[in-house]
Scaffold this active site. Structure first.
Site, PDB file in Angstrom:
ATOM      1  N   LYS A  81      71.532  17.353 -35.871  1.00 49.22           N
ATOM      2  CA  LYS A  81      71.476  18.665 -35.206  1.00 49.22           C
ATOM      3  C   LYS A  81      72.248  19.687 -36.025  1.00 49.22           C
ATOM      4  CE  LYS A  81      72.214  20.771 -30.609  1.00 49.22           C
ATOM      5  NZ  LYS A  81      72.687  20.533 -29.228  1.00 49.22           N
ATOM      6  N   SER A 156      69.233  21.669 -25.606  1.00 48.90           N
ATOM      7  CA  SER A 156      69.238  22.399 -26.857  1.00 48.90           C
ATOM      8  C   SER A 156      68.945  21.546 -28.085  1.00 48.90           C
ATOM      9  CB  SER A 156      70.580  23.088 -27.050  1.00 48.90           C
ATOM     10  OG  SER A 156      71.617  22.131 -27.185  1.00 48.90           O
ATOM     11  N   SER A 180      71.877  18.515 -23.053  1.00 51.93           N
ATOM     12  CA  SER A 180      71.143  18.797 -24.283  1.00 51.93           C
ATOM     13  C   SER A 180      70.720  17.593 -25.111  1.00 51.93           C
ATOM     14  CB  SER A 180      71.941  19.734 -25.169  1.00 51.93           C
ATOM     15  OG  SER A 180      71.747  21.038 -24.717  1.00 51.93           O
TER      16      SER A 180
END
Ligand code: GLN
Length: 506
Positions: A81, A156, A180
């Site tokens: 990420k 996210s 997330s």
């Protein structure tokens, strides 16, 4: 016969590399070819890192040639990420504010996967600064759900989940402040785990809500998530994160415990969650299928109550923005990050850089945090939220005096279409089942349970366990997976539109 990289789990890749059946470089090339073929449609990455991947793979192959013992994830491609620092990449948090920010060091979580032999193939897209549930708030581009490109992958950590679901990497790292990891895992049909707060180091991960943020892995099987967890906690407590704890690398062992069945185990179901407004019939059916799988393995299903969990979203949207407001104050347009040119004073530069560097949701969160922490207002909301936090944590403690784990939905509905939810408060409800764990701190895992009868999209169930009993997530998750998977080990596998597309192994 030629095999495709996406047909292999992380466990199979590392076994094949250790046995010399595949070289790490071959695997890396196949993963990069799969990315090249699939990425134009999925757009899971902000940066693909062929050089870093090949360098890491060559190191693995050289170590094997030298007769050294290989790490447990030798040669396994990983997507990271983009809020995690990795030397040699930019860490943008999907924000204009950090568009050109070069990672000055490597985050502990990323380093531990590299130490285990992982090969970094790229930095994954996300909602800007991890604010969101769709990945649509990335400043650069949206990511598409590999099961239906018109739908969001969740967020996210949507890029991480989509990369795994499209077979571009067997594992990925995400961060979870309110859901997330678990929500995008659910919407993309992969496994995603948020360990207990403090189990994995946050050092080198750009902070959103420091008392809520936790790093965790994605994989297509519970086993791959277990292997990644063992690698993340190996080496003990990280001295660079004062909240990090010592956690035994017992996740692979917990997987084997699933074989013994669940006699004597008690699993809680929360009636109010199963009847909640907004929960779709197909998700409910999926969760009930998971419940039956646990029951068939010998567990007893028990009703439990979490009376204050209703307050979790409200508490989160006080605590989260308050902490985000403090954390994001560092992006002042002067010391680092985007700097607006042509300003007459530093004050103007700061104001204009922040106005142009942050997107709408990032501004909304910071304005909310600034208001909530202002004098006079603070007592009304922040104190109340902290009281709610104590009550929610106590609810979980009480429930876990009766059961070993709680089973609940991960998300109320399947992946929605891009742009379908425009009201921010509706978007916030995506996390109605995940957020209370970040408030209370304990761990949860989202496990795929099949495709929904109505939408044809991935459905998931969430398991929740007491703080620092995360290995139970693996044991119970593996029981659900074994009951619902075909023969492939994975319940849903790679999204069919992408399976076998590019990425052939010689
Ligand atoms: N969707 C939640 C939010 O927007 C959670 C995000 C996260 O876990 N990073 O804040």
């Amino acid at each position: 016969m030629a095999r495709n990289i996406d047909a292999l789990t992380a466990a199979q890749v590392s076994a094949a590399v250790a046995a010399g059946e595949l070289s790490a470089v071959e695997v890396a090339r196949a993963a990069l070819a799969a990315i090249e073929a699939r990425e134009p449609q999925v757009q899971a990455f902000l940066q693909v890192t062929p050089e870093l991947a090949l360098e890491a793979a060559e190191r693995v192959d050289a170590a094997r040639a030298a007769g050294e013992k290989l790490g447990p994830l030798a040669g396994v491609p990983v997507a990271v990420k983009d809020n995690m620092n990795l030397i040699g990449t930019r860490t943008t948090c999907a924000s204009r504010m950090l568009e050109n920010y070069e990672s000055p060091y490597t985050a502990t979580c990323v380093q531990r996967l590299l130490d285990a032999g992982c090969v970094p193939v790229g930095k994954a897209n996300m909602d800007e600064f991890a604010f969101g549930s769709s990945t649509d708030s990335s400043a650069f581009h949206p990511t598409n759900n590999p099961w239906d490109l018109e739908r969001v992958p969740g967020g996210s950590s949507g890029g991480s989940a989509a990369a795994v679901a499209a077979g571009m990497a067997p594992i990925a790292l995400g961060s979870d402040t309110g859901g997330s990891i678990r929500q995008p895992a659910a919407l993309c049909g992969v496994v995603g785990m948020k360990p207990t707060y403090g189990a994995v180091s946050r050092y080198g991960v750009v902070a959103f809500g420091s008392s809520l943020d936790q790093v965790g892995p994605f994989g297509r099987t519970v086993e791959d998530v277990a292997l990644a967890m063992d690698a993340l906690v190996a080496g003990g407590r990280d001295l660079y994160d004062s909240t990090a704890q010592d956690v035994a690398p017992s996740f692979a062992e917990a997987l084997r415990a699933a074989e013994a069945g669940l006699d004597g185990k008690r699993i809680g179901l929360v009636p109010a969650f199963m009847e909640a407004e907004g929960l779709t019939g197909e998700v409910k059916q999926g969760v009930l299928a998971a419940a039956r799988a646990l029951e068939d393995a010998g567990a007893e299903l028990v009703e439990v109550d979490l009376p204050h969990v209703d307050a979790a979203i409200a508490a989160y949207y006080v605590i989260g923005p308050s902490e985000a407001f403090s954390n994001l104050a560092r992006f002042d347009g002067i010391r680092y990050g985007y700097q607006e040119p042509g300003c007459a004073s530093l004050a103007e530069q700061s104001a204009r850089s922040r106005a142009h560097g942050f997107g709408a949701e990032a501004k909304r969160r910071q304005m909310l945090g600034a208001y909530l922490l202002s004098s006079g207002v603070y007592d009304t909301y922040y104190y109340a939220a902290q009281k709610a936090r104590t009550l929610i944590t106590a609810d979980y403690t009480a429930a876990f005096s009766q059961v070993d784990a709680i089973l609940m939905p991960a998300t109320p509905h399947a992946a929605f279409r891009h742009g379908e939810i425009s009201d921010p408060t509706q978007m916030y409800l995506s996390d109605m089942y995940t957020i209370s764990l970040n408030i209370a701190g304990n761990g949860g895992i989202s496990v795929p349970v099949g495709l929904g009868a109505g939408t044809g999209m991935p459905m998931a169930a969430q398991l929740v366990t007491p703080a620092f009993a995360d290995e139970r997530l693996i044991t119970f998750g593996a029981v659900i997976e074994r009951a619902l998977a075909g023969d492939g080990g994975s319940v849903l596998g790679v999204a069919p539109a992408f399976a076998g597309k590019g990425g052939e192994l010689a």
